[in-house]
Design an enzyme around this catalytic site. Structure first.
Site, PDB file in Angstrom:
ATOM      1  N   GLN A 173       0.821  -1.203   0.000  1.00  0.00           N
ATOM      2  CA  GLN A 173       0.000   0.000   0.000  1.00  0.00           C
ATOM      3  C   GLN A 173       0.864   1.266   0.000  1.00  0.00           C
ATOM      4  OE1 GLN A 173      -0.403  -2.648   1.931  1.00  0.00           O
ATOM      5  NE2 GLN A 173      -2.494  -3.367   1.642  1.00  0.00           N
ATOM      6  N   TRP A 195       4.961 -13.185  -1.109  1.00  0.00           N
ATOM      7  CA  TRP A 195       3.701 -12.467  -0.912  1.00  0.00           C
ATOM      8  C   TRP A 195       3.841 -10.999  -1.314  1.00  0.00           C
ATOM      9  CZ3 TRP A 195       3.499 -14.807   4.603  1.00  0.00           C
ATOM     10  CH2 TRP A 195       2.998 -16.116   4.528  1.00  0.00           C
ATOM     11  N   ARG A 447      -4.640   1.919  10.449  1.00  0.00           N
ATOM     12  CA  ARG A 447      -4.337   1.747  11.875  1.00  0.00           C
ATOM     13  C   ARG A 447      -3.309   0.625  11.946  1.00  0.00           C
ATOM     14  NH1 ARG A 447      -6.272  -2.052  15.460  1.00  0.00           N
ATOM     15  NH2 ARG A 447      -5.638  -1.577  17.592  1.00  0.00           N
ATOM     16  N   GLU A 502      -8.379  -4.887   5.413  1.00  0.00           N
ATOM     17  CA  GLU A 502      -8.229  -5.951   6.396  1.00  0.00           C
ATOM     18  C   GLU A 502      -8.866  -5.473   7.690  1.00  0.00           C
ATOM     19  OE1 GLU A 502      -4.072  -6.713   6.741  1.00  0.00           O
ATOM     20  OE2 GLU A 502      -4.017  -8.074   5.029  1.00  0.00           O
TER      21      GLU A 502
END
Length: 605
Positions: A173, A195, A447, A502
């Protein structure tokens, strides 16, 4: 301002501090102190002394030591790139911030490896004005081949001729790839195909194949590609020439022919005299393809003299004084502590950050507020929550804003928000959008789930993005790990193209996330009073690693009415750490066991 060569920078920075005129950076007329009655003009014992007006702040100026400017004749470019990368490669929560600027021309044999908080960009009006025969590389060697934490870095406005035919851009991100021309292919995975959890491309042309390989999700907007290799969970395209056809969920491609409204991010460029300007691209409707393919892009250009060039350590009061004078803000790389909100009150104001300039609100204030005015452009900076809880970190428009901004919307682009990670931080809500017609084009509101100051209450943040304004459009919305709703959308006629989420990893138990009689807070909640809303390509994942028995009722929640529509939704349980009962409301199959396989809904209702 004339841009110095990198080899002269240390001399020029010192000279600038002492005598800006020596750099050809003479201040504009607005920098002359306003006239005031001298104190000696007033009688000593009668009338009060006249109050001297504050000195007007100058526009323009040196960009500081962490903006490195190169031209094709600069010696030792590779060594300097390597030096910055060595410092930033694994400095995930460090204080270093860098912008690497390349003047127009052709460069040979370079490999610019990008670490944290590093931006590389060309200074032409077109990417093809600045060509690197070589690579701009992001890989994951620092993290054992795992690219899921390759955050906060960017590449903009360059043409690349990759050394082996394919450039590697293995990011997660907050790592935009904007206004780039790759004369070859683009590999979005790390070496070894570990990943990866990116990402975002806009206004770019990739002549060859784009290979996501292990990338879990990706959004590409208003671009052109030779071909696209594969998809894992959620690949979304809008306005992309060469995009694969709509086929969700197998392959998981969501394809829109055009983007309803877009306006590209402001960018730096130099004129023939090497003076620095900021280009402001114009708004497009039903956009498709790049903005720069047929000569000069459409828009306006502002000289740097119309910007207050901010340096770390400047006060919020000074930033607000500059804005009140009518200057725009250019935030040079570094960390800015704010004891009051930066208040943007003037229409068409630009606040542009370089090198992930970071705003930290102290004492519970809001970092930045925008009035209910037309055409504000916020771009290229990070907001990091402070230790004292802020009710909101970023506020676009005041509560109750109602003005129509359809002709000239506010844009929020590559503006990222973080709560925790670099230290304890708290905020009730991260980003509040009250102004109508706002375009949020690529944000990651996070967060933190790792780093310093992380815990269910330690970096408490109930809401990620709250949209109260009508007619808001989000293109590339990444929001993760909030204690309650990650996105709460109360405005009418909202639209989202691509959403990645998520749920909070660290919920201690089922009771901690209980939402009345509902198991958990949805990742994306459309308010009960909303009658029109639409979303395309939205995904939510759970990984409840503290209590894997937690059950989440659904990833998405919305009124069940004809005007509220969703296309191509998915939920995933990562390794069976928590489960979803449904995808949206009562629709969609539950996730199952330890199998990390999406449950999907193609159309709702």
């Amino acid at each position: 301002m004339p841009l110095p060569d990198i080899g002269r920078r240390s001399v020029l920075v010192a000279a600038a501090a002492a005598a800006p005129v020596a750099l050809g950076l003479s201040a504009p007329a607005s920098a002359v102190p306003a006239s005031a009655v001298p104190a000696s003009a007033a009688p000593a014992t009668s009338a009060p002394r006249a109050v001297r007006k504050p000195r007007r702040l100058p526009g323009g100026g040196d960009l500081g030591p962490n903006v490195l400017v190169f031209d094709p004749s600069t010696a030792g470019i590779q060594a300097k790139l390597d030096e910055v990368f060595k410092q930033q490669e694994s400095a995930q929560f460090g204080t270093g911030r860098y912008a690497l600027l390349f003047k127009p021309g052709t460069y040979h044999g370079l490999n610019a490896q990008l670490g944290f908080y590093t931006s590389i960009m060309g200074l032409g009006l077109s990417p093809d004005d600045t060509t690197i025969n070589g690579d701009v590389t992001v890989d994951a060697g620092w993290f054992n081949g795992n690219a899921t934490q390759n955050f906060w870095r960017s590449a903009e406005n360059l043409a690349l001729v990759p050394a082996n035919g394919t450039n590697r851009w293995a990011v997660a991100q907050a790592a935009p790839f904007r206004r780039m021309h790759v004369r070859g292919g683009l590999n979005l995975s790390p070496t070894g195909y570990g990943w990866a959890s990116g990402g975002y491309i806009a206004d770019s042309r990739i002549d060859g194949e784009v290979g996501p390989y292990s990338q879990q999700q990706w959004y590409t907007r208003d671009s052109a590609i030779g071909s696209w290799l594969n998809g894992v969970w959620n690949m979304v395209f809008s306005g992309v020439e060469g995009a694969p056809a709509q086929s969700f969920p197998n392959p998981p491609y969501t394809t829109l022919d055009t983007t309803p409204v877009s306006r590209e991010k402001p960018f730096l460029h130099v004129t023939g005299s090497s003076d620095l300007h900021v280009f402001l691209p114009e708004k497009r409707t039903n956009a498709r393809g790049v903005t720069w393919g047929n000569g000069t892009p459409r828009g306006t250009s502002l000289p740097l003299s119309q910007f207050y060039v901010a340096k770390p350590g400047v006060s919020a009061a000074t930033l607000n004084q500059a804005l009140a004078q009518g200057l725009h803000l250019l935030l040079t790389p570094g960390i800015y502590h704010l004891d009051q909100p930066v208040q943007v009150n003037r229409a068409n104001t630009v606040v542009l950050g370089l090198g992930y300039a970071t705003l930290v609100p102290d004492n519970g204030v809001t970092a930045l507020r925008v009035a209910d005015v037309d055409g504000v452009r916020l771009a290229g900076f990070l907001v990091d929550a402070g230790r004292v809880n802020s009710p909101a970190l970023l506020e676009i428009g005041p509560r109750g804003a109602t003005r129509d901004h359809s002709a000239n919307p506010t844009t929020v682009q590559d503006v990222f928000v973080r709560i925790g990670g670099a230290g304890a931080g708290k905020a009730t809500t991260s980003m509040v959008v009250n102004s109508r017609h706002t375009i949020v084009d690529h944000t990651w509101v996070w967060r933190a789930d790792h780093g310093e100051g992380v815990g269910w209450e330690t970096n408490r943040a109930d809401y990620g993005v709250v949209v109260n304004g009508d007619d808001v459009l989000c293109t590339g919305l990444f929001v993760e790990h909030f204690n309650k709703y990650d996105v709460q959308w109360n405005g009418q006629r909202g639209r989202t193209i691509f959403f990645q989420n998520e749920k909070a990893y660290d919920a201690p138990n089922q009771a901690a996330i209980q939402n009345g009689s509902v198991k958990g807070y949805a990742a994306y909640k459309v308010g009960d009073g909303v009658t029109a809303h639409e979303g395309w390509g939205l995904g939510s994942y759970c990984y409840y690693n503290v209590d894997p028995t937690i059950v989440q009722h659904s990833g998405f929640a919305a009124p069940n009415r004809a005007g509220v529509r969703f296309h191509d939704l998915l939920v995933v349980s990562l390794g069976g750490n928590g489960q979803y009962e449904h995808v949206i409301n009562e629709t969609g199959s539950p996730t199952s066991g330890t199998s990390t396989v999406p449950s999907t809904v193609v159309s709702y209702p």
